[in-house]
Design a protein around this motif. Structure first.
Motif, mmCIF file in Angstrom:
data_model
loop_
_atom_site.group_PDB
_atom_site.id
_atom_site.type_symbol
_atom_site.label_atom_id
_atom_site.label_comp_id
_atom_site.label_asym_id
_atom_site.label_seq_id
_atom_site.Cartn_x
_atom_site.Cartn_y
_atom_site.Cartn_z
ATOM 1 N N PRO A 137 0.828 -1.214 0.000
ATOM 2 C CA PRO A 137 0.000 0.000 0.000
ATOM 3 C C PRO A 137 0.863 1.264 0.000
ATOM 4 O O PRO A 137 2.026 1.228 0.384
ATOM 5 C CB PRO A 137 -0.808 -0.121 1.277
ATOM 6 N N ILE A 138 0.248 2.358 -0.447
ATOM 7 C CA ILE A 138 0.951 3.636 -0.568
ATOM 8 C C ILE A 138 0.239 4.670 0.296
ATOM 9 O O ILE A 138 -0.981 4.806 0.234
ATOM 10 C CB ILE A 138 0.937 4.100 -2.041
ATOM 11 N N ASP A 139 0.990 5.407 1.098
ATOM 12 C CA ASP A 139 0.458 6.540 1.855
ATOM 13 C C ASP A 139 -0.790 6.163 2.646
ATOM 14 O O ASP A 139 -1.840 6.790 2.522
ATOM 15 C CB ASP A 139 0.173 7.707 0.898
ATOM 16 N N THR A 140 -0.690 5.116 3.455
ATOM 17 C CA THR A 140 -1.854 4.616 4.191
ATOM 18 C C THR A 140 -2.150 5.458 5.425
ATOM 19 O O THR A 140 -1.266 6.129 5.961
ATOM 20 C CB THR A 140 -1.649 3.151 4.600
ATOM 21 N N ILE A 141 -3.408 5.387 5.859
ATOM 22 C CA ILE A 141 -3.833 6.124 7.051
ATOM 23 C C ILE A 141 -4.388 5.194 8.130
ATOM 24 O O ILE A 141 -4.739 5.646 9.201
ATOM 25 C CB ILE A 141 -4.873 7.207 6.692
ATOM 26 N N GLY A 142 -4.498 3.916 7.827
ATOM 27 C CA GLY A 142 -5.033 2.947 8.776
ATOM 28 C C GLY A 142 -6.499 2.675 8.519
ATOM 29 O O GLY A 142 -7.234 3.515 8.005
ATOM 30 N N HIS A 143 -6.923 1.453 8.864
ATOM 31 C CA HIS A 143 -8.283 1.010 8.565
ATOM 32 C C HIS A 143 -9.336 1.892 9.229
ATOM 33 O O HIS A 143 -10.284 2.334 8.587
ATOM 34 C CB HIS A 143 -8.462 -0.448 8.995
ATOM 35 N N GLU A 144 -9.173 2.153 10.503
ATOM 36 C CA GLU A 144 -10.180 2.930 11.233
ATOM 37 C C GLU A 144 -10.330 4.333 10.637
ATOM 38 O O GLU A 144 -11.452 4.809 10.415
ATOM 39 C CB GLU A 144 -9.792 3.013 12.712
ATOM 40 N N ALA A 145 -9.217 5.008 10.359
ATOM 41 C CA ALA A 145 -9.268 6.354 9.778
ATOM 42 C C ALA A 145 -9.853 6.315 8.363
ATOM 43 O O ALA A 145 -10.599 7.216 7.970
ATOM 44 C CB ALA A 145 -7.877 6.972 9.758
ATOM 45 N N ALA A 146 -9.529 5.285 7.601
ATOM 46 C CA ALA A 146 -10.056 5.175 6.232
ATOM 47 C C ALA A 146 -11.563 4.970 6.232
ATOM 48 O O ALA A 146 -12.275 5.540 5.402
ATOM 49 C CB ALA A 146 -9.357 4.036 5.495
ATOM 50 N N VAL A 147 -12.069 4.161 7.159
ATOM 51 C CA VAL A 147 -13.515 3.950 7.265
ATOM 52 C C VAL A 147 -14.196 5.255 7.657
ATOM 53 O O VAL A 147 -15.212 5.634 7.078
ATOM 54 C CB VAL A 147 -13.837 2.816 8.260
ATOM 55 N N ALA A 148 -13.629 5.949 8.633
ATOM 56 C CA ALA A 148 -14.204 7.230 9.064
ATOM 57 C C ALA A 148 -14.216 8.227 7.916
ATOM 58 O O ALA A 148 -15.201 8.953 7.711
ATOM 59 C CB ALA A 148 -13.427 7.787 10.257
#
Length: 128
Positions: free
Chosen positions: A109-120
């Motif tokens: 993955p590139i420039d990830t923010i994490g699952h919880e932040a991505a769902v939000a």
């Protein structure tokens, strides 16, 4: 461990099982909020996955391992189908490899923010 050769029915079956696990096993799915998801076959007989934003590599690996261990959540994997492989990377959250039924899957993955932040973030974008 002997890896599965390219272009076999099993090779593509594993890809289908992986896509089902990534996109169809839960609400929200593992890759909820990820952008620009891509996959391609690699020269060594596996597949490489990439996306932007979304979950970190190790979050995806953890979820795949949990799915394989829990027959109540999915029937696409069984215990032992998913094996995490340490790449020797300095930051395993940025790139890792799993073997799914002896097919190598490189997760990058590139420039990830994490699952919880991505769902939000995905939920917030629906509200606007």
């Amino acid at each position: 461990m002997t890896l599965e050769p390219r272009w076999t029915p099993h090779h593509y079956e594993v890809l289908g099982r992986l896509m089902s696990a990534l996109f169809d096993t839960g609400a929200p799915g593992i890759l909820e909020g990820a952008k620009n998801f891509r996959f391609w076959e690699t020269a060594n007989g596996g597949f490489s996955l990439t996306w932007e934003r979304g979950p970190h590599a190790m979050e995806v690996v953890g979820e795949l391992l949990e799915l394989a261990a829990d027959a109540e959540r999915t029937r696409v994997f069984r215990p032992g189908d998913v094996v995490s492989v340490h790449n020797g990377e300095a930051d395993p959250s940025s790139c890792t490899t799993v073997h799914i039924q002896n097919v190598r899957i490189l997760i990058r993955p590139i420039d990830t923010i994490g699952h919880e932040a991505a769902v939000a973030e995905a939920i917030a974008s629906l509200a606007t």
